[in-house]
Write a protein that holds these residues in place. Structure first.
Motif, PDB file in Angstrom:
ATOM      1  N   GLU A  49      -1.454  13.361  -3.199  1.00  0.00           N
ATOM      2  CA  GLU A  49      -1.617  12.232  -4.116  1.00  0.00           C
ATOM      3  C   GLU A  49      -1.632  12.699  -5.570  1.00  0.00           C
ATOM      4  O   GLU A  49      -2.142  13.780  -5.880  1.00  0.00           O
ATOM      5  N   PRO A  50      -1.085  11.879  -6.472  1.00  0.00           N
ATOM      6  CA  PRO A  50      -1.147  12.222  -7.902  1.00  0.00           C
ATOM      7  C   PRO A  50      -2.588  12.403  -8.364  1.00  0.00           C
ATOM      8  O   PRO A  50      -3.484  11.660  -7.951  1.00  0.00           O
ATOM      9  N   ALA A  68       4.757   1.658  -4.808  1.00  0.00           N
ATOM     10  CA  ALA A  68       5.573   2.871  -4.882  1.00  0.00           C
ATOM     11  C   ALA A  68       4.730   4.124  -4.751  1.00  0.00           C
ATOM     12  O   ALA A  68       5.222   5.174  -4.325  1.00  0.00           O
ATOM     13  N   GLN A  69       3.427   4.023  -5.116  1.00  0.00           N
ATOM     14  CA  GLN A  69       2.498   5.147  -4.941  1.00  0.00           C
ATOM     15  C   GLN A  69       1.724   5.027  -3.634  1.00  0.00           C
ATOM     16  O   GLN A  69       0.800   5.795  -3.396  1.00  0.00           O
ATOM     17  N   GLY A  70       2.085   4.050  -2.788  1.00  0.00           N
ATOM     18  CA  GLY A  70       1.423   3.894  -1.499  1.00  0.00           C
ATOM     19  C   GLY A  70       0.064   3.241  -1.593  1.00  0.00           C
ATOM     20  O   GLY A  70      -0.804   3.523  -0.760  1.00  0.00           O
ATOM     21  N   VAL A  71      -0.153   2.352  -2.567  1.00  0.00           N
ATOM     22  CA  VAL A  71      -1.425   1.652  -2.735  1.00  0.00           C
ATOM     23  C   VAL A  71      -1.156   0.157  -2.647  1.00  0.00           C
ATOM     24  O   VAL A  71      -0.304  -0.374  -3.374  1.00  0.00           O
ATOM     25  N   TYR A  72      -1.901  -0.549  -1.769  1.00  0.00           N
ATOM     26  CA  TYR A  72      -1.594  -1.941  -1.465  1.00  0.00           C
ATOM     27  C   TYR A  72      -2.762  -2.896  -1.713  1.00  0.00           C
ATOM     28  O   TYR A  72      -2.680  -4.061  -1.338  1.00  0.00           O
ATOM     29  N   ALA A 315      -7.024   1.051   1.164  1.00  0.00           N
ATOM     30  CA  ALA A 315      -6.123   0.627   0.101  1.00  0.00           C
ATOM     31  C   ALA A 315      -4.730   1.197   0.277  1.00  0.00           C
ATOM     32  O   ALA A 315      -3.763   0.662  -0.291  1.00  0.00           O
ATOM     33  N   ARG A 316      -4.604   2.264   1.072  1.00  0.00           N
ATOM     34  CA  ARG A 316      -3.319   2.930   1.256  1.00  0.00           C
ATOM     35  C   ARG A 316      -2.687   2.613   2.603  1.00  0.00           C
ATOM     36  O   ARG A 316      -1.708   3.267   2.991  1.00  0.00           O
ATOM     37  N   LEU A 317      -3.205   1.621   3.295  1.00  0.00           N
ATOM     38  CA  LEU A 317      -2.601   1.137   4.538  1.00  0.00           C
ATOM     39  C   LEU A 317      -1.884  -0.180   4.250  1.00  0.00           C
ATOM     40  O   LEU A 317      -2.495  -1.121   3.739  1.00  0.00           O
ATOM     41  N   PRO A 318      -0.602  -0.305   4.567  1.00  0.00           N
ATOM     42  CA  PRO A 318       0.089  -1.576   4.331  1.00  0.00           C
ATOM     43  C   PRO A 318      -0.606  -2.774   4.987  1.00  0.00           C
ATOM     44  O   PRO A 318      -0.520  -3.897   4.485  1.00  0.00           O
ATOM     45  N   ALA A 319      -1.320  -2.529   6.088  1.00  0.00           N
ATOM     46  CA  ALA A 319      -2.000  -3.629   6.779  1.00  0.00           C
ATOM     47  C   ALA A 319      -3.055  -4.305   5.926  1.00  0.00           C
ATOM     48  O   ALA A 319      -3.453  -5.438   6.215  1.00  0.00           O
ATOM     49  N   VAL A 320      -3.535  -3.642   4.864  1.00  0.00           N
ATOM     50  CA  VAL A 320      -4.585  -4.241   4.032  1.00  0.00           C
ATOM     51  C   VAL A 320      -4.077  -5.491   3.312  1.00  0.00           C
ATOM     52  O   VAL A 320      -4.875  -6.274   2.786  1.00  0.00           O
ATOM     53  N   ARG A 321      -2.779  -5.719   3.300  1.00  0.00           N
ATOM     54  CA  ARG A 321      -2.238  -6.934   2.687  1.00  0.00           C
ATOM     55  C   ARG A 321      -2.467  -8.164   3.551  1.00  0.00           C
ATOM     56  O   ARG A 321      -2.289  -9.281   3.085  1.00  0.00           O
TER      57      ARG A 321
END
Length: 346
Positions: A49-50, A68-72, A315-321
């Protein structure tokens, strides 16, 4: 095996080290006042991670930039510099010097750009040895170069046979490593639950995973089950969600998950203790004889996973949307929920 050298003058800054996976407690703070080195000597890990400037507050980041940074899900902000910081045990550095004016921690150095190449003075990383912090050196990815050297690419063995990590520290509190490992894994367990109640096997698994799942998921008859799977285990029946060991060298989850279950990786030392807990002797002593060793320690408070790492992973799991999981994410960010959880109330 590799050494890391200064990108400016080429001076070697480390002893030869072998790569392992970034431990789940790499960014955990708190716990015991003085903590040991984060990594074993002779090893290094890379954080993808940055972690370098510039820092952007969430209000300045668009959803597309965050994705784009994998945060959802909303966070305080994100570093937008390059990823790839290198983590080392402090004893594996060579040819470096502290920058005194940058060492501004409470009891020692709290991090920041405080480590320089001894030969050319270029700032190359951060040394951390403050109270309530794991001892570590982080080398900045743009300040160093990785050079291959002769030697084994990995430690000896297959990596799956690891010593179990005890759940309690020497004073009887829950281990920081357990709090971090469970917090990270819980995010994926929640996502795999689909928002339905999850049944957990009674015992230590319930103490560490079950209580939080019960608090965050709706009440009702369990729809899915959580259990363990991995080398040496053949669960029957197969749980819907299986905790499997995370390889300590590569970070990959053990495969294959049995019966098509959803596999959630868990720190290998923590998994080993859950899967093969030590057997306590049950033999009774002869009449009139007494033991003089103390009984096993019991925790002095309920287990609480690392909330920061749980939210970080969520926050980094797409499912959190999904609305139901986003609601849990937001709830975990509420200080009132954190206070209630620490007091053992719903």
């Amino acid at each position: 095996m590799a050494v890391f050298a200064c990108a400016g003058c080429g001076a070697e800054l480390t002893a030869p080290v072998t790569e392992v996976a970034l431990p789940p407690h790499a960014h955990r703070e708190g716990g015991d006042r003085y903590l040991p080195p984060l990594l074993e000597p002779g090893t290094f890990a890379v954080d993808p991670e940055p972690s370098e400037r510039p820092w952007q507050p969430w209000a300045a980041i668009t959803p597309a930039q965050a994705a784009a940074q994998g945060v959802y899900a909303p966070v305080d902000g994100l570093w937008s510099g390059p990823g790839g910081a290198v983590l080392l045990a402090p004893g594996d550095t060579r040819g470096t010097a502290l920058i005194p004016e940058q060492c501004d921690g409470c009891c020692a150095s709290a991090g920041g750009p405080n480590l320089a190449c001894e030969r050319c003075g270029r700032t190359v990383g951060a040394r951390i040895d403050d109270c309530y912090r794991w001892q570590a050196v982080w080398l900045y990815p743009q300040a160093v170069r990785r050079l291959p050297v002769a030697g084994p690419a990995r430690p000896a063995g297959d990596g799956w046979s690891v010593a179990p990590t005890p759940p309690l520290d020497p004073l009887g509190g829950w281990s920081d490593r357990w709090s971090a490992a469970v917090g990270t894994a819980l995010a994926e367990v929640l996502a795999a639950s689909g928002g339905a109640p999850v049944a957990v096997v009674p015992g230590l698994l319930t103490e560490t995973f079950g209580r939080t799942l019960q608090r965050l998921l709706p009440a009702g008859a369990p729809v899915r089950t959580l259990g363990l799977a991995g080398p040496g285990l053949a669960p029957e029946p197969v749980p819907d969600i299986t905790l499997v060991p995370r390889h300590p060298w590569t970070g990959a989850a053990w495969q294959p998950a049995p019966g098509g279950a959803v596999a959630v990786p868990l720190d290998a030392g923590v998994w080993t203790y859950l899967a093969f807990p030590p057997v306590r002797p049950t033999t009774r002593l002869p009449a009139g004889e007494e033991r003089d060793d103390p009984p096993p320690l019991r925790p002095y408070r309920l287990f609480e996973p690392d909330r920061h790492l749980l939210r970080h992973r969520l926050a980094r799991l797409p499912a959190v949307r999904q609305p139901w999981l986003r609601a849990i994410y937001d709830r975990l960010g509420d200080r009132r929920h954190h206070r209630a959880a620490s007091e053992g109330t719903p």
